[in-house]
Motif scaffolding. Structure first.
Motif, PDB file in Angstrom:
ATOM      1  N   ALA A 169       0.952  -1.387   0.010  1.00  0.00           N
ATOM      2  CA  ALA A 169       0.175  -0.162   0.100  1.00  0.00           C
ATOM      3  C   ALA A 169       0.869   1.331   0.030  1.00  0.00           C
ATOM      4  N   PRO A 170       0.339   2.322  -0.410  1.00  0.00           N
ATOM      5  CA  PRO A 170       1.248   3.674  -0.445  1.00  0.00           C
ATOM      6  C   PRO A 170       1.327   4.227   0.814  1.00  0.00           C
ATOM      7  N   ALA A 171       0.546   3.838   1.884  1.00  0.00           N
ATOM      8  CA  ALA A 171       0.553   4.282   3.226  1.00  0.00           C
ATOM      9  C   ALA A 171       0.027   3.290   4.327  1.00  0.00           C
ATOM     10  N   ASP A 172       0.463   3.548   5.522  1.00  0.00           N
ATOM     11  CA  ASP A 172       0.338   2.458   6.488  1.00  0.00           C
ATOM     12  C   ASP A 172      -0.923   2.840   7.248  1.00  0.00           C
ATOM     13  N   VAL A 173      -1.419   3.927   7.147  1.00  0.00           N
ATOM     14  CA  VAL A 173      -2.648   4.270   8.069  1.00  0.00           C
ATOM     15  C   VAL A 173      -3.277   5.386   7.273  1.00  0.00           C
ATOM     16  N   LEU A 174      -4.555   5.231   7.072  1.00  0.00           N
ATOM     17  CA  LEU A 174      -5.407   6.138   6.591  1.00  0.00           C
ATOM     18  C   LEU A 174      -6.502   6.677   7.458  1.00  0.00           C
ATOM     19  N   ILE A 175      -6.428   8.181   7.519  1.00  0.00           N
ATOM     20  CA  ILE A 175      -7.287   8.679   8.784  1.00  0.00           C
ATOM     21  C   ILE A 175      -8.465   9.539   8.017  1.00  0.00           C
ATOM     22  N   LEU A 176      -9.533   8.861   8.725  1.00  0.00           N
ATOM     23  CA  LEU A 176     -10.699   9.669   8.016  1.00  0.00           C
ATOM     24  C   LEU A 176     -11.651  10.327   8.914  1.00  0.00           C
ATOM     25  N   PRO A 177     -11.436  11.859   9.018  1.00  0.00           N
ATOM     26  CA  PRO A 177     -12.004  12.670   9.658  1.00  0.00           C
ATOM     27  C   PRO A 177     -13.555  12.770   9.570  1.00  0.00           C
ATOM     28  N   MET A 178     -14.105  12.842  10.904  1.00  0.00           N
ATOM     29  CA  MET A 178     -15.606  12.798  10.709  1.00  0.00           C
ATOM     30  C   MET A 178     -16.399  14.239  11.081  1.00  0.00           C
ATOM     31  N   THR A 179     -15.375  15.228  11.111  1.00  0.00           N
ATOM     32  CA  THR A 179     -15.878  16.384  11.556  1.00  0.00           C
ATOM     33  C   THR A 179     -15.480  17.371  10.269  1.00  0.00           C
ATOM     34  N   GLU A 180     -16.411  18.680  10.417  1.00  0.00           N
ATOM     35  CA  GLU A 180     -16.188  19.617   9.391  1.00  0.00           C
ATOM     36  C   GLU A 180     -14.613  20.233   9.518  1.00  0.00           C
ATOM     37  N   ASP A 181     -14.339  20.427  10.611  1.00  0.00           N
ATOM     38  CA  ASP A 181     -12.956  21.049  10.783  1.00  0.00           C
ATOM     39  C   ASP A 181     -11.883  19.954  10.920  1.00  0.00           C
ATOM     40  N   LEU A 182     -11.091  20.199  10.129  1.00  0.00           N
ATOM     41  CA  LEU A 182     -10.257  19.121   9.888  1.00  0.00           C
ATOM     42  C   LEU A 182      -8.794  19.583  10.700  1.00  0.00           C
ATOM     43  N   SER A 183      -8.705  20.449  11.747  1.00  0.00           N
ATOM     44  CA  SER A 183      -7.430  20.806  12.163  1.00  0.00           C
ATOM     45  C   SER A 183      -6.922  19.578  13.174  1.00  0.00           C
ATOM     46  N   ALA A 184      -7.767  19.136  13.735  1.00  0.00           N
ATOM     47  CA  ALA A 184      -7.484  17.935  14.572  1.00  0.00           C
ATOM     48  C   ALA A 184      -6.855  16.691  13.782  1.00  0.00           C
ATOM     49  N   ALA A 185      -7.480  16.142  12.887  1.00  0.00           N
ATOM     50  CA  ALA A 185      -7.229  15.301  12.058  1.00  0.00           C
ATOM     51  C   ALA A 185      -5.632  15.511  11.386  1.00  0.00           C
ATOM     52  N   ILE A 186      -5.623  16.714  10.992  1.00  0.00           N
ATOM     53  CA  ILE A 186      -4.283  17.181  10.402  1.00  0.00           C
ATOM     54  C   ILE A 186      -3.239  17.203  11.202  1.00  0.00           C
ATOM     55  N   ALA A 187      -3.418  17.670  12.933  1.00  0.00           N
ATOM     56  CA  ALA A 187      -2.568  17.456  13.700  1.00  0.00           C
ATOM     57  C   ALA A 187      -1.986  15.977  13.942  1.00  0.00           C
TER      58      ALA A 187
END
Lengths: 451, 451
Positions: free
Chosen positions: A347-365
């Motif tokens: 796979a190209p990545a080990d982890v896929l992060i799926l943000p479930m909120t409008e504000d993405l800053s927590a997911a980005i961090a």
């Protein structure tokens, strides 16, 4: 707008991402192994001036060469990595320190007739040790150790490094008074595996004009076999009749006797008198490597000792020893034989992060902290249904998916799904990193090739 | 035998071993960083069919292309990695999963007029994210984070990622009733850094036929500067007059606001309205990266958002965002500016073992155990004087030399010399491995580029 049908040229390997990941793993093993033995990486141009590249002239490869003009310049694409090395060493002689040990993994070009499994653009992975005027036999002895380490690190188990010495062959033909015809004889004997002893004998007598006695003597000699000790012992029976033969036998003994210290198990090594290597420039030890379960593939790693690397460019005597792996063909064959380990992550990545909120800053961090921890992380923020996002990870084989919703953000935790087991756990980001790292270490622990 | 003078073609970089080691370090940083962000490696052929590669037709680069025939085939060497990517995605569309994130580091060819620092064969290091029909703005926001991570891992400190949005520019020209001439205007404005505001204004009025008022308005607009907040705030004054402008401003706000979560310090990022990127296919965010102390170099990493990657090959709408580093030129410039860290090891080996006995088996076994421990090890068994062997290590910059004589072998120890300090210690092989590993970790701890 009218469209151009996209296509890739026949004879040019272009891999899909999962296969490319496997190829990258193989290349990484080669780079690391060659480095461990003190070889420095080189990178020479793909294009050279034709007069430089073809200084040796003639030869069967010349027709296959990609040669063209650009402005006034007569240019050619390299057809191997040896001629560019010879040019490099001659050109930069004063800036190099000898023995000069280099590896090069690069594409070369030969316009062969296209057929399945034949490539016009292919990688060669070469190592060479070049001496200035002289070069110790130890370098020849070390080569089987490098071949062994390379293939066993790749994961192969059932392979054998076959070794011979051109001085033994040349010395033997000298004893028979056949020195002048030894080239033709060796080219004939080289076909033994393919056409059998009877036909080789017939060619020697009918085409090359040897006596039946000479032909029998040659066939008897090259059929010497058994354990390495048995072969070496049988060879010692020929000693004392040709200084060249004796020198070759002494070298073969040196190569053979140092294998244990080099960590090469006896079953991976065989003295094989049928190996001559077609090329005329080999003068000492010669090597071939065969897959025991796939003799039809032929040698996957070959080379030998030569006396004059760069004679077309310089008067300096530059002896060397080198081997080459035809990487693209090897990769193709391994794929055909289903010998590429399908359990390693591609796979190209080990982890896929799926943000479930409008504000993405927590997911980005979170993604940023995962990447800081060395985990290959992708954020998935496309406008897709939840199910499609999970299916994205599934299709790509991404091993872990992290869900990050309001509740998780508020609680300072993440929901982590192991895609292989389906198990889902809620844990702190730090614990998720620990969990994922341990899982990845296990998933990545296998070798590329199924031995 | 008459010799062919060895030479390398002008415009083709061919490095000596120490410089090549530095280049390899840079490439390794790029591969690792791109992987951390979930990009998969690709490797496409260097040669493509001319009709495929040149499907877009025309253009300034066409004259520079290495194009030739082989048999019946009309072939060309790739001149960038974007066209091969477009072909790849169109050709393998059904086998790919979108968004498709790939990186590629490969050689491309342009027959430019040879001059210092200009290369005809050079590496590009590209990343692109390709969507199928749509692509989230988050991908555009993530790009500055990748650029930041890449250059800061390489060791650079004084660099700035400059960002603009083509929709803002196009929207602004729309407001001025200048949509149809926006291409010409942007190409002119692009020269602002080089020729200054007066000359840009003169071209706008005299050559493009704008009114003095329009020209002033444009110059006023592109001279908006200050902190990111100041620029964004000034831009908001233009809002509500063009939907396109408003969309661009909203995107620019998104990109800008996520930087903190992505870990990009504010001083490495600037909204810069003068950046347009010459290429017509950019449609959203555009990027340039400059070295603050070397503005004369221009952008070292550029790219942007485009709507239609593969329009010449397929009806599928494939929007994407990508950036490219001209690696060969960057490496050349860093070398010229003495910005490549000279303290990092560039030797082919970490340890040189000098056997002092006739029987080499102890030395070979030692080398084998060092290699098992991951230490790059060379055995030096040439017929040379002791002093010459030490000088060999010295010339190559090999940091440690191990002497192995009768006494050491009998005592189960080795004599290990640190070539930097001259310090020599006798210790067990295991302790030598520990010592050397610690030393290497320190020697290798620096970054490739001196910030």
């Amino acid at each position: 707008m009218s469209k151009q049908t996209p296509r890739t040229l026949s004879g040019f390997m272009e891999l899909l991402p999962p296969a490319q990941q496997q190829m990258e793993r193989m290349m990484e093993v080669l780079r690391r192994t060659y480095s461990l033995y003190g070889f420095t990486p080189l990178d020479t141009p793909v294009i050279e001036s034709s007069e430089v590249l073809l200084a040796k002239g003639g030869g069967e490869t010349e027709k296959q060469i990609y040669r063209f003009t650009k402005g006034d310049a007569d240019l050619s694409l390299r057809f191997d990595l040896t001629v560019p090395l010879a040019k490099y060493v001659a050109l930069h002689y004063n800036d190099l320190t000898f023995p000069f040990r280099r590896y090069q993994i690069g594409k070369v070009y030969r316009g062969e007739r296209a057929q399945r499994g034949r490539f016009r653009e292919f990688y060669q992975a070469d190592i060479d040790v070049i001496g200035d005027g002289q070069l110790s036999i130890l370098n020849e002895a070390e080569i089987p150790a490098i071949i062994y380490k390379t293939f066993s690190t790749l994961g192969l188990r059932r392979f054998q490094i076959r070794v011979n010495n051109r001085k033994i062959l040349n010395g033997f033909y000298e004893m028979q008074g056949l020195s002048e015809r030894s080239g033709d004889i060796m080219r004939t004997v080289d076909k033994l595996d393919k056409i059998g002893a009877d036909k080789v004998g017939a060619i020697l007598v009918d085409d090359l004009g040897l006596s039946r006695e000479q032909s029998d003597e040659i066939l008897r000699f090259i059929s010497i076999s058994g354990s390495n000790d048995q072969v070496l012992s049988a060879l010692s029976g020929y000693a004392g009749r040709s200084p060249l033969f004796d020198e070759g036998l002494s070298e073969l003994n040196s190569v053979s006797s140092s294998l244990t210290a080099f960590g090469v198990p006896a079953e991976h090594f065989a003295v094989d008198l049928t190996i001559a290597r077609g090329l005329d420039y080999y003068t000492g030890t010669v090597y071939e490597t065969t897959l025991l379960d796939h003799p039809e593939i032929g040698s996957v790693c070959s080379g030998g000792r030569y006396d004059n690397l760069a004679e077309f460019y310089t008067d300096k005597k530059l002896p060397g020893v080198g081997i080459s792996i035809g990487l693209t063909r090897l990769f193709y064959v391994l794929g055909e034989q289903k010998m590429l380990n399908p359990d390693l992550p591609t796979a190209p990545a080990d982890v896929l992060i799926l943000p479930m909120t409008e504000d993405l800053s927590a997911a980005i961090a979170l993604a940023t902290s995962f990447r800081e921890a060395g985990i290959r992380t992708q954020l998935h923020c496309e406008q897709k249904k939840f199910k499609q996002k999970i299916s994205y990870a599934d299709k790509l084989g991404i091993p872990y998916v992290i869900f990050l919703g309001e509740d998780e953000i508020a609680g300072g935790i993440v929901a982590c799904k192991d895609m292989a087991t389906g198990e889902q756990s809620k844990l702190s980001p730090a614990d998720a990193i620990t969990l994922i790292r341990a899982g990845l270490a296990e998933k990545n622990s296998g070798a590329v090739i199924l031995g």
